[in-house]
Design an enzyme around this catalytic site. Structure first.
Site, PDB file in Angstrom:
ATOM      1  N   THR A  30     -57.224  31.009  24.657  1.00 25.21           N
ATOM      2  CA  THR A  30     -58.407  30.995  25.541  1.00 25.21           C
ATOM      3  C   THR A  30     -59.480  31.925  24.978  1.00 25.21           C
ATOM      4  O   THR A  30     -59.155  32.981  24.424  1.00 25.21           O
ATOM      5  CB  THR A  30     -57.989  31.476  26.951  1.00 25.21           C
ATOM      6  N   THR A  33     -63.280  32.211  20.534  1.00 31.33           N
ATOM      7  CA  THR A  33     -62.669  31.886  19.238  1.00 31.33           C
ATOM      8  C   THR A  33     -61.694  30.719  19.396  1.00 31.33           C
ATOM      9  O   THR A  33     -61.669  29.804  18.570  1.00 31.33           O
ATOM     10  CB  THR A  33     -61.954  33.127  18.658  1.00 31.33           C
ATOM     11  N   ASP A  83     -54.509  31.764  18.972  1.00 30.18           N
ATOM     12  CA  ASP A  83     -55.332  32.411  20.006  1.00 30.18           C
ATOM     13  C   ASP A  83     -56.143  33.558  19.406  1.00 30.18           C
ATOM     14  O   ASP A  83     -55.800  34.083  18.337  1.00 30.18           O
ATOM     15  CB  ASP A  83     -54.427  32.948  21.130  1.00 30.18           C
ATOM     16  N   ASP A  86     -58.779  40.625  21.749  1.00 25.65           N
ATOM     17  CA  ASP A  86     -59.859  41.586  21.988  1.00 25.65           C
ATOM     18  C   ASP A  86     -59.784  42.737  21.001  1.00 25.65           C
ATOM     19  O   ASP A  86     -60.807  43.297  20.606  1.00 25.65           O
ATOM     20  CB  ASP A  86     -59.775  42.091  23.432  1.00 25.65           C
ATOM     21  N   GLY A  97     -56.752  39.490  27.014  1.00 19.92           N
ATOM     22  CA  GLY A  97     -56.997  39.365  28.452  1.00 19.92           C
ATOM     23  C   GLY A  97     -58.437  39.558  28.854  1.00 19.92           C
ATOM     24  O   GLY A  97     -58.756  39.545  30.038  1.00 19.92           O
ATOM     25  N   GLU A 105     -51.247  33.317  28.436  1.00 22.31           N
ATOM     26  CA  GLU A 105     -51.247  33.479  26.972  1.00 22.31           C
ATOM     27  C   GLU A 105     -49.928  34.083  26.500  1.00 22.31           C
ATOM     28  O   GLU A 105     -49.346  33.647  25.497  1.00 22.31           O
ATOM     29  CB  GLU A 105     -52.413  34.385  26.550  1.00 22.31           C
ATOM     30  N   LYS A 123     -62.720  42.884  15.641  1.00 21.06           N
ATOM     31  CA  LYS A 123     -61.507  43.017  16.465  1.00 21.06           C
ATOM     32  C   LYS A 123     -60.422  43.864  15.792  1.00 21.06           C
ATOM     33  O   LYS A 123     -59.473  44.292  16.452  1.00 21.06           O
ATOM     34  CB  LYS A 123     -60.934  41.628  16.793  1.00 21.06           C
TER      35      LYS A 123
HETATM   36  C1  5RP Z   1     -58.608  35.720  26.829  1.00 23.47           C
HETATM   37  C2  5RP Z   1     -58.266  36.447  25.579  1.00 23.47           C
HETATM   38  C3  5RP Z   1     -59.116  36.180  24.375  1.00 23.47           C
HETATM   39  O1  5RP Z   1     -58.290  35.817  23.330  1.00 23.47           O
HETATM   40  C4  5RP Z   1     -59.873  37.407  24.012  1.00 23.47           C
HETATM   41  O2  5RP Z   1     -60.610  37.832  25.158  1.00 23.47           O
HETATM   42  C5  5RP Z   1     -60.826  37.169  22.849  1.00 23.47           C
HETATM   43  O3  5RP Z   1     -61.902  36.404  23.262  1.00 23.47           O
HETATM   44  P1  5RP Z   1     -63.019  35.885  22.246  1.00 23.47           P
HETATM   45  O4  5RP Z   1     -62.362  34.943  21.315  1.00 23.47           O
HETATM   46  O5  5RP Z   1     -64.024  35.216  23.163  1.00 23.47           O
HETATM   47  O6  5RP Z   1     -63.593  37.075  21.551  1.00 23.47           O
HETATM   48  O7  5RP Z   1     -57.366  37.228  25.507  1.00 23.47           O
HETATM   49  O8  5RP Z   1     -57.816  36.162  27.910  1.00 23.47           O
END
Ligand code: 5RP
Length: 220
Positions: A30, A33, A83, A86, A97, A105, A123
Site C-alpha cells: 500500500t 510506491t 511493498d 517509511d 504504516g 501489510e 527511506k
Molecule cells: C502504508 C505503508 C507504506 O508502505 C509506507 O507508508 C510508504 O509509503 P509511500 O510508498 O507512499 O512512501 O506502510 O501503510
C-alpha cells in the site's frame, strides 16, 4: 540522469517486476510506491494469476487495472510480497504504516516466501525512529496504549480522522530511537489493545530495491 523522488519510486517499482514469475499470485502493498508497482504489474497481468492486496485502496487499484484480487484465506502462502516503507535500515528492518495499512501489510508479508521492499533513497536510514512509529489500536485502548508509549520514551499522537480498514485507530509515536527493533516490536505487541505496530523487524525484507537519483540499487 537525475531521478526525482517520484521517479525513484517508479524505478524501484518497475525493477520489482523482474522478480515475478508466470502464474504467480502476487502480494501487493500500500502507498504511493506500491501504486507504481500495481501500475507496472498491469503491464504483465496476462502472465500472473492475480494478487492479494494489503488494503482496500490497493485492491481497488488492482481491480481497476483488471487484475484479479484474491482473499488471502483463498491462497494461503504467497511466493512474493512487494511493498514500500517509511524507513528501512541496513538490516532491511523497516517502519511501515504511514498509510495506516500496517496490520494487513504485516499479515500478507508473513505469508510470503520473499519480501521485496521498494523505496526511494530518502527511506534508507541508519537507525529507525525519525519517522513516527504507527501503532494500530483497538479504539477503547487508545489512552492505555498512549501511556505505555510514554513509559517507553515516546510521545504518542492520535492520528485524528483515521480509521483503518480493520475499524481501528492509529497512534503515531514520535521521539523513539529504535536501536533494537526486534525487542521493541515484540514489547509493543504485548500491550493489551495493540493490534500491531509498524516495526517490521521480526520479518524484515529479503531484498531492497532502492531508487536513487542515479538509478536502482539492490540490497540483500
Ligand atoms: C502504508 C505503508 C507504506 O508502505 C509506507 O507508508 C510508504 O509509503 P509511500 O510508498 O507512499 O512512501 O506502510 O501503510
Amino acid at each position: 540522469m537525475s531521478l526525482t523522488v517520484d521517479q525513484q519510486k517508479q524505478a524501484a517499482a518497475r525493477a520489482a517486476i523482474d522478480y515475478i514469475e508466470n502464474d504467480w499470485v502476487v502480494g501487493v502493498g500500500t502507498g504511493s510506491t506500491a501504486n507504481h508497482f500495481i501500475d507496472a504489474l498491469a503491464t504483465i497481468k496476462d502472465r500472473i494469476d492475480g494478487a492479494v492486496a494489503s488494503s482496500e485502496a490497493s485492491a481497488q487499484r488492482l481491480k481497476a487495472h483488471g487484475i484479479r484480487v484474491f482473499e488471502l484465506t483463498a491462497v494461503g502462502e504467497l511466493p512474493i510480497y512487494v511493498d514500500g516503507a517509511d524507513e528501512i535500515n541496513a538490516n532491511l528492518q523497516m517502519i511501515k504504516g504511514g498509510g495506516a495499512a500496517l496490520t494487513r501489510e504485516k499479515i500478507v508479508a508473513q505469508c510470503a516466501d520473499k519480501f521485496i521492499c521498494i523505496a526511494d533513497e530518502s527511506k534508507l536510514v541508519r537507525v529507525l525512529g525519525q519517522f513516527p512509529l504507527p501503532v494500530e489500536v483497538i479504539p477503547m485502548a487508545r489512552s492505555l496504549v498512549g501511556r505505555a508509549m510514554v513509559k517507553l520514551g515516546g510521545h504518542p499522537a492520535w492520528r485524528e480522522d483515521c480509521v483503518t480498514d480493520n475499524g481501528n485507530w492509529i497512534i503515531d509515536v514520535h521521539g523513539l530511537t529504535i536501536d533494537e527493533p526486534i525487542k521493541l516490536e515484540t514489547a509493543i505487541n504485548q500491550i493489551p489493545g495493540v493490534v500491531t505496530n509498524g516495526i517490521f523487524a521480526l520479518r524484515p525484507a529479503d531484498v531492497l530495491l532502492l531508487g536513487k537519483t542515479s538509478g536502482v540499487e539492490v540490497f540483500k
